[in-house]
Write a protein that holds these residues in place. Structure first.
Motif, short mmCIF file in Angstrom:
data_model
loop_
_atom_site.label_atom_id
_atom_site.label_comp_id
_atom_site.label_asym_id
_atom_site.label_seq_id
_atom_site.Cartn_x
_atom_site.Cartn_y
_atom_site.Cartn_z
N SER A 1 39.84 75.59 -9.48
CA SER A 1 39.71 74.32 -10.20
C SER A 1 40.89 74.17 -11.17
O SER A 1 41.53 75.16 -11.52
CB SER A 1 38.41 74.30 -11.00
OG SER A 1 38.46 75.26 -12.05
N PRO A 2 41.17 72.95 -11.60
CA PRO A 2 42.29 72.76 -12.53
C PRO A 2 42.21 73.65 -13.77
O PRO A 2 43.22 74.23 -14.19
CB PRO A 2 42.20 71.27 -12.89
CG PRO A 2 41.57 70.64 -11.69
CD PRO A 2 40.59 71.65 -11.18
N GLU A 3 41.01 73.80 -14.35
CA GLU A 3 40.87 74.61 -15.57
C GLU A 3 41.06 76.09 -15.29
O GLU A 3 41.79 76.79 -16.01
CB GLU A 3 39.51 74.36 -16.21
CG GLU A 3 39.26 75.17 -17.47
CD GLU A 3 40.26 74.91 -18.58
OE1 GLU A 3 40.37 75.76 -19.50
OE2 GLU A 3 40.96 73.87 -18.55
N THR A 4 40.43 76.60 -14.23
CA THR A 4 40.60 78.01 -13.88
C THR A 4 42.04 78.29 -13.49
O THR A 4 42.60 79.34 -13.83
CB THR A 4 39.66 78.41 -12.73
OG1 THR A 4 38.31 78.25 -13.17
CG2 THR A 4 39.88 79.84 -12.30
N HIS A 5 42.65 77.35 -12.79
CA HIS A 5 44.05 77.51 -12.41
C HIS A 5 44.94 77.62 -13.65
O HIS A 5 45.80 78.50 -13.74
CB HIS A 5 44.49 76.33 -11.54
CG HIS A 5 45.89 76.45 -11.05
ND1 HIS A 5 46.24 77.15 -9.91
CD2 HIS A 5 47.07 75.98 -11.56
CE1 HIS A 5 47.54 77.09 -9.73
NE2 HIS A 5 48.07 76.39 -10.72
N ARG A 6 44.72 76.72 -14.60
CA ARG A 6 45.50 76.75 -15.84
C ARG A 6 45.32 78.09 -16.55
O ARG A 6 46.31 78.70 -17.00
CB ARG A 6 45.07 75.61 -16.76
CG ARG A 6 45.83 75.54 -18.09
CD ARG A 6 45.21 74.56 -19.06
NE ARG A 6 43.86 74.97 -19.44
CZ ARG A 6 43.61 75.90 -20.35
NH1 ARG A 6 44.59 76.55 -20.94
NH2 ARG A 6 42.36 76.21 -20.65
N GLN A 7 44.09 78.57 -16.65
CA GLN A 7 43.83 79.84 -17.31
C GLN A 7 44.52 81.00 -16.58
O GLN A 7 45.02 81.93 -17.22
CB GLN A 7 42.32 80.08 -17.36
CG GLN A 7 41.57 79.12 -18.26
CD GLN A 7 40.05 79.27 -18.13
OE1 GLN A 7 39.55 80.01 -17.28
NE2 GLN A 7 39.32 78.55 -18.96
N THR A 8 44.52 80.93 -15.25
CA THR A 8 45.16 81.98 -14.45
C THR A 8 46.66 82.05 -14.73
O THR A 8 47.21 83.14 -14.96
CB THR A 8 44.92 81.72 -12.95
OG1 THR A 8 43.52 81.74 -12.68
CG2 THR A 8 45.62 82.78 -12.09
#
Length: 244
Positions: free
Chosen positions: A113-120
């Protein structure tokens, strides 16, 4: 280096599990050394995939590199004579590759997801300040235009490693398309690994992992996966009858 399936067969022992060619690796270093000289799509083989893979997915795996992500696959290979085979989970594989090559490889990160991707991406840059991430995008590839832009960017950037976390078989078929424009890269499908890496999903305790029942922990934590458990039951039945 261009990937050669014929060369791979000659240099690495393997067995078929329900018509899926699965290669044996004896340690992380063994697998990483192999990856360094054999760019390919690396596909995690586990009980669920052994039972549920379509003919199309099997063909993709058999033209690339299947490895033992699940303990069930390990048990089958050991029964078939490859007694030194060990389990090498895909959710750890990509991080081992980064640990070995963060100073000298170019990486492309896709999925979640966009948020998990950003955190990664943020966590990778924090843990590996010198990592060269030449491109990244989340897993919401909704249109042909989105996919064409991604393929064009991969073609331009020519990374050495591409990690795709979108779930099977979607991630495998996308990697197959990306490989056409960047054949020299290592591709690894990661499913929900970014969620584990960022702490959004808790992985099973070590004792569950060591007992080979990590799938049961995931089911307990997420009962909506109940339909997928049928594949494990079928696998166990066929394993006990030596029909794999």
């Amino acid at each position: 280096m261009e990937f050669s399936a014929d060369k791979l067969i000659m240099t690495r022992e393997h067995r078929n599990i329900n018509d899926i060619r699965t290669f044996t690796f004896t340690s992380w270093n063994d697998m990483l050394d192999h990856i360094d000289s054999n760019p390919s799509i690396y596909v995690a083989i586990n009980a669920e995939k052994i039972i549920s893979a379509s003919d199309k997915l099997k063909a993709l795996i058999n033209n690339n590199t299947g490895y033992c992500d699940g303990f069930g696959a390990v048990k089958v290979l050991r029964r078939k004579g490859l007694t030194d085979t060990v389990r090498l989970p895909g959710c750890e594989l990509w991080l081992h590759i980064i640990e070995r090559h963060h100073k000298d490889w170019k990486f492309y990160i896709i999925g979640a997801s966009p948020e998990t991707h950003r955190q990664t991406i943020e966590k990778l840059k924090t843990e590996y300040p010198d990592i060269n991430i030449v491109g990244h995008r989340d897993g919401f590839i909704k249109t042909d235009e989105d996919k064409e832009k991604l393929i064009a960017d991969i073609k331009e950037k020519q990374p050495q490693a591409v990690f795709v976390a979108m779930g099977t078989p979607k991630q495998e078929f996308l990697m197959e398309q990306l490989k056409e424009v960047c054949p020299g890269a290592v591709y690894v499908g990661l499913g929900g690994s970014y969620d584990v890496y960022t702490g959004n999903v808790k992985r099973a305790p070590k004792i569950w992992q060591n007992l080979g029942i990590e799938f049961m922990y995931r089911f307990i934590k997420n009962p909506s996966r109940w339909r997928r458990q049928f594949n494990y039951a079928i696998f166990t039945y066929r394993y006990l009858l030596n029909k794999l």
